[in-house]
Every structure is written in structure tokens, then in C-alpha cells.
Design a protein around this motif. Structure first.
Motif, short mmCIF file in Angstrom:
data_model
loop_
_atom_site.label_atom_id
_atom_site.label_comp_id
_atom_site.label_asym_id
_atom_site.label_seq_id
_atom_site.Cartn_x
_atom_site.Cartn_y
_atom_site.Cartn_z
N TYR A 39 -9.79 106.65 133.65
CA TYR A 39 -9.86 105.37 134.36
C TYR A 39 -11.21 104.69 134.14
N TYR A 40 -12.20 105.49 133.82
CA TYR A 40 -13.59 105.01 133.77
C TYR A 40 -14.09 104.75 132.35
N ALA A 43 -15.52 98.98 129.67
CA ALA A 43 -14.84 97.75 129.28
C ALA A 43 -15.39 97.26 127.94
N PRO A 84 -11.53 101.70 138.79
CA PRO A 84 -11.10 100.80 137.71
C PRO A 84 -9.73 101.17 137.16
N TYR A 86 -7.64 101.13 133.41
CA TYR A 86 -7.85 101.03 131.97
C TYR A 86 -6.51 100.88 131.24
N THR A 92 -9.20 98.49 126.66
CA THR A 92 -10.28 97.96 127.48
C THR A 92 -9.90 98.08 128.96
N ARG A 93 -10.87 97.84 129.81
CA ARG A 93 -10.65 97.91 131.25
C ARG A 93 -10.04 96.59 131.73
N THR A 97 -8.30 96.50 140.21
CA THR A 97 -8.75 97.82 140.64
C THR A 97 -7.70 98.43 141.57
#
Length: 204
Positions: A39-40, A43, A84, A86, A92-93, A97
Motif C-alpha cells: 500500500y505504501y 507515488a 494510502p 496503490y 502509482t498511488r 485513502t
């Protein structure tokens, strides 16, 4: 909320980490929250898609691990977070959220989570899912082609250029930090039973 327990599940790509995490969630149901290191991913909205595809997503620098550490610390203090989101297809992110509430057990899952000492120190139990490289490659091909819309050629190219060398450089050495190594992932019923019993004793 000082009794919140953090369980880290590491292992190579497509080793069966998610299967082990799912078994824990099945056992403890609403008392468990899962946070994936994936998830992290950082971006990359400022980079064209054609260039994002070429980035090395298997190196520790590909992640915003500092934010993950901060989020876990907040959860341990009983504070909800906005984690976040993804996109594997866009590389990319996303702008959105997801709100995550503190739970009795927080599972942190990812192939590089044992590489960062500060993140490692937040974990109460550290599990490494150890699966044969050939099996991991087959699973990754099936997953990325069927679920993430990748071509077979792109999956194999990524595996040979970044996944395999990064696994050998970062993931495999991190196994020494594990409290429990589970061969064959979710198929290892004996190891899973021992793990679940340990968690019961911790949260009971």
C-alpha cells in the motif's frame, strides 16, 4: 490500547504471505487488521506511465516505509489512520485513502518489512514464509497475468531483472530476523496451528 500486538509476515514475492495472514484473520475475525507494505509504494504521478513500468519496485527505496512506521505507531496508540491506496495497473498511488481503525492484532505483510530496523522493532512476532523459488515464480506469473493485467513477457522480465536479484540481496538475508519460519506457507498446518496458539496466548 497498549495491548495492541503487531505481527510481521515477510517472505519472497508470491510465497504465501497473504494466505498466512488470511488464516490469522479467519481465527480472530474483527479483532484483526491487515496492512500491506505494498500500500505504501511511493507515488510516481510526475513520471509517464512508460517510465513507471521500468522502475525497480523490489528495492527498499520503492516504498514510503517512514509513513508505514508512523501509521503503525499511531495505531499502537489507539489512533485511526488513513492509509494510502496503490494501483498495480497504473503503477502509482491513488488520491484516495482508506481509514484503518486500531485493532487488537495488526498484521503487517510485505516482502521487505524485515529490512528496516525501526519497523522490525515494532513487531511482537516476526514470521517468514519460506517457499521454493520455482513455486513463487509460477504463482507470481498466474497472479500478475490474471489479476493485474500484465503480459507473461513483462512478468518474466521483471522477475529476472529486479525480483530475483532483490530477493537475494534483501529478502533472503532478512530471514534471520524471523521468530518463526514457515516452510510451504499456508499449506503448513502444524506451523500455522502453533502460530495461532501463540497469538491466542498473547491477546488472551
Amino acid at each position: 490500547m497498549n495491548d495492541i500486538r503487531i505481527i510481521g509476515i515477510a517472505g519472497g514475492s508470491a510465497s504465501g504471505k497473504t494466505t498466512v495472514a488470511s488464516r490469522i484473520k479467519e481465527e480472530f475475525k474483527e479483532n484483526v487488521e491487515l496492512i500491506c507494505h505494498d500500500y505504501y509504494y511511493l507515488a510516481h504521478n510526475d513520471i509517464p506511465f512508460e517510465e513507471r513500468v521500468k522502475l525497480n519496485y523490489d528495492h527498499p527505496n520503492a516504498f514510503d516505509t517512514e509513513r508505514l512506521i508512523s501509521d503503525i505507531k499511531q495505531l499502537k496508540q489507539g489512533i485511526a489512520i488513513e492509509r494510502p491506496v496503490y494501483s498495480y495497473t497504473e503503477h502509482t498511488r491513488l488520491a484516495e485513502t482508506v481509514r484503518v481503525e486500531p485493532k487488537e492484532v495488526i498484521i503487517v505483510e510485505g516482502f521487505l518489512i524485515f529490512d528496516n530496523p525501526e519497523l522490525l522493532n515494532l513487531m511482537d512476532i516476526k514470521i517468514f514464509v519460506d517457499t521454493d523459488a520455482d513455486e513463487r515464480l509460477i504463482r507470481r506469473i498466474l497472479r500478475d497475468v490474471q489479476e493485474r493485467g500484465r503480459s507473461l513477457e513483462s512478468v518474466i522480465t521483471q522477475y529476472s531483472t529486479t525480483v530475483k536479484p532483490m530477493h537475494e540481496q534483501f529478502v533472503e538475508p532478512s530471514k534471520r530476523h524471523a521468530d518463526l519460519i514457515i516452510p510451504y506457507g499456508g499449506q503448513n498446518e502444524i506451523a500455522l496451528s502453533m502460530l495461532l496458539e501463540k497469538i491466542r496466548n498473547m491477546v488472551g
